[in-house]
Design an enzyme around this catalytic site. Structure first.
Site, PDB file in Angstrom:
ATOM      1  N   LYS A  10      37.704  39.501  15.842  1.00 42.41           N
ATOM      2  CA  LYS A  10      38.444  38.397  16.480  1.00 42.41           C
ATOM      3  C   LYS A  10      37.560  37.170  16.670  1.00 42.41           C
ATOM      4  O   LYS A  10      37.951  36.060  16.326  1.00 42.41           O
ATOM      5  CB  LYS A  10      38.935  38.787  17.888  1.00 42.41           C
ATOM      6  CG  LYS A  10      39.857  39.943  17.964  1.00 42.41           C
ATOM      7  CD  LYS A  10      40.351  40.141  19.401  1.00 42.41           C
ATOM      8  CE  LYS A  10      39.270  40.398  20.422  1.00 42.41           C
ATOM      9  NZ  LYS A  10      38.560  41.672  20.286  1.00 42.41           N
ATOM     10  N   ARG A  85      44.533  40.759  27.815  1.00 34.12           N
ATOM     11  CA  ARG A  85      44.147  42.129  27.496  1.00 34.12           C
ATOM     12  C   ARG A  85      44.978  43.147  28.259  1.00 34.12           C
ATOM     13  O   ARG A  85      44.788  44.349  28.072  1.00 34.12           O
ATOM     14  CB  ARG A  85      42.677  42.339  27.853  1.00 34.12           C
ATOM     15  CG  ARG A  85      41.711  42.264  26.668  1.00 34.12           C
ATOM     16  CD  ARG A  85      40.318  42.328  27.253  1.00 34.12           C
ATOM     17  NE  ARG A  85      39.323  42.893  26.389  1.00 34.12           N
ATOM     18  CZ  ARG A  85      38.382  42.168  25.774  1.00 34.12           C
ATOM     19  NH1 ARG A  85      38.379  40.874  25.847  1.00 34.12           N
ATOM     20  NH2 ARG A  85      37.458  42.774  25.059  1.00 34.12           N
ATOM     21  N   ARG A 124      25.633  46.205  15.812  1.00 33.85           N
ATOM     22  CA  ARG A 124      25.727  44.756  16.010  1.00 33.85           C
ATOM     23  C   ARG A 124      24.514  44.221  16.773  1.00 33.85           C
ATOM     24  O   ARG A 124      24.072  44.808  17.741  1.00 33.85           O
ATOM     25  CB  ARG A 124      27.012  44.470  16.792  1.00 33.85           C
ATOM     26  CG  ARG A 124      27.270  43.018  17.057  1.00 33.85           C
ATOM     27  CD  ARG A 124      28.705  42.781  17.369  1.00 33.85           C
ATOM     28  NE  ARG A 124      29.059  43.148  18.729  1.00 33.85           N
ATOM     29  CZ  ARG A 124      30.254  42.867  19.271  1.00 33.85           C
ATOM     30  NH1 ARG A 124      31.194  42.280  18.552  1.00 33.85           N
ATOM     31  NH2 ARG A 124      30.513  43.216  20.503  1.00 33.85           N
ATOM     32  N   ARG A 158      23.895  43.967  22.719  1.00 28.18           N
ATOM     33  CA  ARG A 158      24.647  43.826  23.970  1.00 28.18           C
ATOM     34  C   ARG A 158      24.656  45.152  24.729  1.00 28.18           C
ATOM     35  O   ARG A 158      24.787  46.206  24.121  1.00 28.18           O
ATOM     36  CB  ARG A 158      26.099  43.411  23.653  1.00 28.18           C
ATOM     37  CG  ARG A 158      26.275  41.913  23.541  1.00 28.18           C
ATOM     38  CD  ARG A 158      27.623  41.524  23.003  1.00 28.18           C
ATOM     39  NE  ARG A 158      28.773  42.160  23.635  1.00 28.18           N
ATOM     40  CZ  ARG A 158      30.034  41.810  23.392  1.00 28.18           C
ATOM     41  NH1 ARG A 158      30.303  40.827  22.530  1.00 28.18           N
ATOM     42  NH2 ARG A 158      31.035  42.422  23.968  1.00 28.18           N
ATOM     43  N   ARG A 169      35.150  51.349  25.944  1.00 33.22           N
ATOM     44  CA  ARG A 169      35.856  50.103  25.601  1.00 33.22           C
ATOM     45  C   ARG A 169      37.039  50.401  24.676  1.00 33.22           C
ATOM     46  O   ARG A 169      38.105  49.796  24.793  1.00 33.22           O
ATOM     47  CB  ARG A 169      34.906  49.118  24.910  1.00 33.22           C
ATOM     48  CG  ARG A 169      33.888  48.535  25.875  1.00 33.22           C
ATOM     49  CD  ARG A 169      32.742  47.883  25.155  1.00 33.22           C
ATOM     50  NE  ARG A 169      33.095  46.625  24.522  1.00 33.22           N
ATOM     51  CZ  ARG A 169      32.399  46.066  23.536  1.00 33.22           C
ATOM     52  NH1 ARG A 169      31.335  46.666  23.043  1.00 33.22           N
ATOM     53  NH2 ARG A 169      32.771  44.919  23.030  1.00 33.22           N
TER      54      ARG A 169
HETATM   55  P1  AMP Z   1      34.526  40.856  24.582  1.00 30.41           P
HETATM   56  O1  AMP Z   1      33.343  40.007  24.312  1.00 30.41           O
HETATM   57  O2  AMP Z   1      35.830  40.157  24.327  1.00 30.41           O
HETATM   58  O3  AMP Z   1      34.449  42.206  23.910  1.00 30.41           O
HETATM   59  O4  AMP Z   1      34.521  41.142  26.157  1.00 30.41           O
HETATM   60  C1  AMP Z   1      33.424  41.791  26.773  1.00 30.41           C
HETATM   61  C2  AMP Z   1      33.854  42.320  28.129  1.00 30.41           C
HETATM   62  O5  AMP Z   1      34.253  41.257  28.980  1.00 30.41           O
HETATM   63  C3  AMP Z   1      35.035  43.270  28.128  1.00 30.41           C
HETATM   64  O6  AMP Z   1      34.679  44.605  27.816  1.00 30.41           O
HETATM   65  C4  AMP Z   1      35.518  43.142  29.582  1.00 30.41           C
HETATM   66  O7  AMP Z   1      34.670  43.845  30.467  1.00 30.41           O
HETATM   67  C5  AMP Z   1      35.327  41.654  29.831  1.00 30.41           C
HETATM   68  N1  AMP Z   1      36.538  40.902  29.447  1.00 30.41           N
HETATM   69  C6  AMP Z   1      36.651  39.980  28.458  1.00 30.41           C
HETATM   70  N2  AMP Z   1      37.894  39.512  28.393  1.00 30.41           N
HETATM   71  C7  AMP Z   1      38.604  40.142  29.354  1.00 30.41           C
HETATM   72  C8  AMP Z   1      39.959  40.115  29.766  1.00 30.41           C
HETATM   73  N3  AMP Z   1      40.854  39.320  29.160  1.00 30.41           N
HETATM   74  N4  AMP Z   1      40.338  40.920  30.792  1.00 30.41           N
HETATM   75  C9  AMP Z   1      39.450  41.710  31.421  1.00 30.41           C
HETATM   76  N5  AMP Z   1      38.161  41.806  31.067  1.00 30.41           N
HETATM   77  C10 AMP Z   1      37.726  41.033  30.041  1.00 30.41           C
END
Ligand code: AMP
Length: 188
Positions: A10, A85, A124, A158, A169
């Protein structure tokens, strides 16, 4: 909206579309990582959820997005990467868009097998400076462990790309986020 599991691409595709169309990419994950780096209260709170692979509470994310879409660079459109989400987030977004007199153009769903996602996420690596992504097998930097673009800035893994957190996740994605595909299909 770019909707898909972690590691599905994404962010990478959103970045491309963003530079082509000049629409800002609103990545809630990046926003939280920035807050963590700055050591803000929001960042500290979000980190405790992120490190476990859990979602940050809905209202926190909704407030953050509501603030961001009021910025002037969002008035001609934006790409949501990683938001919504959950169903409450999707419903809140609808209200926000109505308030801003905006409408949702498209929801792009990324579908990839979990085994492939685990391979991608566990290998990654990210540049500490520019955020460029690499992979230990599929997108190796020229010099192992360092960014090609940023004068040899170090790459890091990360916290939430550790094996156990990846599993959580993906579980959270299947339970809480994937139902949004059906939600948006119905509202087409
Ligand atoms: P991402 O980089 O999009 O994979 O997001 C990393 C982490 O940030 C996720 O595993 C959540 O802990 C938090 N996070 C990001 N976006 C959201 C969202 N829309 N709702 C809740 N937690 C989020």
């Amino acid at each position: 909206i770019f909707l898909g599991p972690p590691g599905s691409g994404k962010g990478t595709q959103a970045k491309k579309l963003s530079s082509e169309k000049k629409w800002p990419q609103l990545s809630t994950g990046d926003m939280f990582r920035n807050s963590i780096q700055k050591g803000t209260k929001l960042g500290n709170m979000a980190k405790s959820y992120m490190d476990r692979g859990e979602l940050v509470p809905d209202q926190v994310v909704i407030d953050m997005i509501a603030d961001r879409i009021h910025d002037s660079d969002c008035k001609n459109g934006f790409i949501l990467d990683g938001f919504p989400r959950t169903l409450p987030q999707a419903i809140a977004l609808e209200e926000l868009l109505i308030q801003q007199k905006l409408s949702l153009d498209k929801v792009v769903c990324f579908r990839i097998e979990d085994t492939e996602l685990v391979t991608r996420l566990s290998g990654r690596r990210t540049c500490t400076q520019c955020g460029s992504m690499y992979h230990v097998e599929f997108a190796k930097p020229k010099k192992e462990g360092f960014c090609d673009r940023c004068n040899d800035f170090k790459l890091f893994q990360r916290e939430d790309d550790q094996p156990q957190v990846i599993q959580n996740r993906l579980k959270v994605y299947h339970q809480q986020t994937s139902p949004l595909e059906g939600y948006y299909n119905k509202s087409k």
